[in-house]
Design a protein around this motif. Structure first.
Motif, PDB file in Angstrom:
ATOM      1  N   CYS A  91       0.845  -1.204   0.000  1.00  0.00           N
ATOM      2  CA  CYS A  91       0.000   0.000   0.000  1.00  0.00           C
ATOM      3  C   CYS A  91       0.878   1.250   0.000  1.00  0.00           C
ATOM      4  O   CYS A  91       1.838   1.363   0.739  1.00  0.00           O
ATOM      5  CB  CYS A  91      -0.927  -0.005   1.216  1.00  0.00           C
ATOM      6  SG  CYS A  91      -1.857   1.531   1.373  1.00  0.00           S
ATOM      7  N   GLN A  92       0.510   2.187  -0.842  1.00  0.00           N
ATOM      8  CA  GLN A  92       1.325   3.401  -0.960  1.00  0.00           C
ATOM      9  C   GLN A  92       0.923   4.477   0.042  1.00  0.00           C
ATOM     10  O   GLN A  92       1.594   5.480   0.206  1.00  0.00           O
ATOM     11  CB  GLN A  92       1.222   3.946  -2.393  1.00  0.00           C
ATOM     12  CG  GLN A  92       1.901   3.025  -3.393  1.00  0.00           C
ATOM     13  CD  GLN A  92       1.343   3.180  -4.801  1.00  0.00           C
ATOM     14  OE1 GLN A  92       0.602   4.115  -5.086  1.00  0.00           O
ATOM     15  NE2 GLN A  92       1.685   2.253  -5.681  1.00  0.00           N
ATOM     16  N   ARG A  93      -0.221   4.302   0.678  1.00  0.00           N
ATOM     17  CA  ARG A  93      -0.635   5.295   1.692  1.00  0.00           C
ATOM     18  C   ARG A  93      -1.133   4.578   2.934  1.00  0.00           C
ATOM     19  O   ARG A  93      -2.311   4.639   3.263  1.00  0.00           O
ATOM     20  CB  ARG A  93      -1.792   6.134   1.154  1.00  0.00           C
ATOM     21  CG  ARG A  93      -1.457   6.971  -0.034  1.00  0.00           C
ATOM     22  CD  ARG A  93      -2.723   7.741  -0.430  1.00  0.00           C
ATOM     23  NE  ARG A  93      -2.855   7.808  -1.871  1.00  0.00           N
ATOM     24  CZ  ARG A  93      -4.008   7.654  -2.518  1.00  0.00           C
ATOM     25  NH1 ARG A  93      -5.111   7.415  -1.853  1.00  0.00           N
ATOM     26  NH2 ARG A  93      -4.051   7.726  -3.830  1.00  0.00           N
ATOM     27  N   CYS A 114      -4.804   1.242   2.719  1.00  0.00           N
ATOM     28  CA  CYS A 114      -5.775   2.333   2.565  1.00  0.00           C
ATOM     29  C   CYS A 114      -6.984   1.901   1.728  1.00  0.00           C
ATOM     30  O   CYS A 114      -8.064   2.441   1.862  1.00  0.00           O
ATOM     31  CB  CYS A 114      -5.107   3.554   1.944  1.00  0.00           C
ATOM     32  SG  CYS A 114      -4.803   3.387   0.167  1.00  0.00           S
ATOM     33  N   GLY A 115      -6.769   0.921   0.855  1.00  0.00           N
ATOM     34  CA  GLY A 115      -7.881   0.435   0.042  1.00  0.00           C
ATOM     35  C   GLY A 115      -8.163   1.302  -1.172  1.00  0.00           C
ATOM     36  O   GLY A 115      -9.061   0.993  -1.952  1.00  0.00           O
ATOM     37  N   ALA A 116      -7.442   2.395  -1.337  1.00  0.00           N
ATOM     38  CA  ALA A 116      -7.779   3.330  -2.415  1.00  0.00           C
ATOM     39  C   ALA A 116      -6.617   3.697  -3.339  1.00  0.00           C
ATOM     40  O   ALA A 116      -6.838   4.160  -4.448  1.00  0.00           O
ATOM     41  CB  ALA A 116      -8.366   4.603  -1.812  1.00  0.00           C
ATOM     42  N   CYS A 117      -5.398   3.482  -2.880  1.00  0.00           N
ATOM     43  CA  CYS A 117      -4.255   3.878  -3.716  1.00  0.00           C
ATOM     44  C   CYS A 117      -4.160   2.944  -4.931  1.00  0.00           C
ATOM     45  O   CYS A 117      -4.812   1.901  -4.965  1.00  0.00           O
ATOM     46  CB  CYS A 117      -2.967   3.841  -2.896  1.00  0.00           C
ATOM     47  SG  CYS A 117      -2.432   2.164  -2.490  1.00  0.00           S
ATOM     48  N   CYS A 172      -3.506  -0.706  -3.897  1.00  0.00           N
ATOM     49  CA  CYS A 172      -4.649  -1.367  -3.247  1.00  0.00           C
ATOM     50  C   CYS A 172      -5.746  -1.689  -4.254  1.00  0.00           C
ATOM     51  O   CYS A 172      -6.404  -2.723  -4.160  1.00  0.00           O
ATOM     52  CB  CYS A 172      -5.223  -0.491  -2.137  1.00  0.00           C
ATOM     53  SG  CYS A 172      -4.196  -0.483  -0.656  1.00  0.00           S
TER      54      CYS A 172
END
Ligand SMILES: [Zn+2]
Length: 349
Positions: free
Chosen positions: A58-60, A69-72, A75
């Protein structure tokens, strides 16, 4: 899936010590170069390995440090995985998964070399590089040796996760360079709560499936979500029960019916494993009935059939069958033809 009591949203039921262990490694920045996830089927080893990879990549990462984060962009690649249970096709440039190829005996050195090559490429965003090796017990000797060289010279931010049913089948040299995480069977009531809380299963369904699953949450979930799979389990279980009141010829015919026409390749191996699992649980229940431990049986839903077979079968015959089931499971691991392995159980009765 919200859960008020869980601090982390890691997708594992039971075996909390493992989740804590891994998330601590991420938080403290003490991630190892190699992990072995070992334990019986259907405990969530594979799902957890992917999740661990997702968090690492994960990048964030959230402030707690051990949540994806589920959004980067990274993810999103995991959530786009869809129904591909196999996971081999996740298109993520920093995650590589290898498994034994269909109809092959081993994971080959070519596959491992390819994996090592990809892990050694430098990453664009200086992120982790993760290799997952499924059915790691099938690594050929050469493949294991090649892998060992990589483990002996660990590189920063390279993580290899070996998933296996039996860590003992891996070379000692690999074991000694890895952190072993042993997944244990999960209590029935924990699985029950899981189905009710997270999947809104009815109480009766949760009771039935949690018992049938005999300690394996992923199996309980499969029963709950896949009606065909559940129906097949019942047929497989009934087939075994009928062994005790039919002749050898009919037992062979019954095996042919449940293993299906295609009785080669990985698919049939997995099928034979499921069948043996169903048979094992029936043998166990028959024994429990013999010993008057009826409240412990798993196949509550087949109680009537179990009771009707019970008087005509001797305790010793059940023990013999249970032993032959265990042997058949070993034979299949050693690449015996699945149908032959099942037949030797039929002969033992
Ligand atoms: Zn992310």
């Amino acid at each position: 899936m919200p859960n008020k009591e869980k601090k982390e949203s890691w997708p594992l039921v039971g075996n909390e010590n493992i989740t804590e262990f891994l998330s601590k490694h991420i938080k403290n920045n003490t991630v190892y170069g190699s992990y072995i996830f070992c334990g019986p089927e259907d405990l969530g080893k594979k799902t957890l390995a992917y999740h661990f990879a997702e968090v690492l990549l994960c990048q964030r990462k959230k402030t707690s440090g051990s949540e994806a984060c589920g959004a980067c962009p990274s993810c999103r690649k995991f959530s786009n995985r869809g129904d591909d249970d196999n996971g081999l096709r996740i298109a993520h440039s920093d995650l590589y998964v290898i498994d034994k190829e269909d109809d092959k005996k081993n994971i080959s050195i070519v596959q491992v070399r390819e994996l090592i090559k990809k892990l050694s490429l430098s990453s664009f965003l200086d992120s982790y590089k993760i290799g997952i090796i499924r059915n790691a017990e099938t690594l050929s000797t050469e493949a294991a040796n090649a892998l060992l060289k990589t483990l002996e010279e660990p590189r920063n931010k390279v993580v290899v996760i070996l998933i296996t049913g039996e860590a003992e089948a891996l070379p000692q040299t690999i074991i000694s360079r890895s952190r072993i995480l042993k997944f244990g069977l999960v209590k029935t009531d924990v699985i029950y709560e899981y189905l009710v809380d997270e999947y809104k299963a009815s109480r009766s369904a949760a009771k039935n499936f949690s018992h049938l699953a005999a300690g394996r949450p992923a199996l309980a979930l499969k029963f709950f979500q896949d009606k065909t799979y559940y129906d097949e389990h019942i047929v497989q279980a009934e087939t075994f029960l009928n062994f005790f009141r039919s002749d050898l010829n009919n037992r062979f015919l019954a095996i042919e019916n449940i293993i299906g026409k295609k009785n080669k390749g990985q698919e049939s191996v997995e099928r034979a494993r499921d069948i043996l699992g169903a048979w094992r649980s029936i043998a166990r229940d028959l024994l429990l009935i013999k010993f008057n431990q009826r409240d412990l049986i798993n196949n509550e839903v087949m109680k009537k059939e179990l009771e009707s077979v019970n008087p005509g079968v001797k305790t010793l015959a059940i023990i013999r069958a249970a032993n032959s089931i265990r042997r058949a499971e070993q034979y299949i691991r050693a690449n015996m033809n699945p149908k032959l392995a099942l037949e030797q159980v039929a002969v033992s009765i």
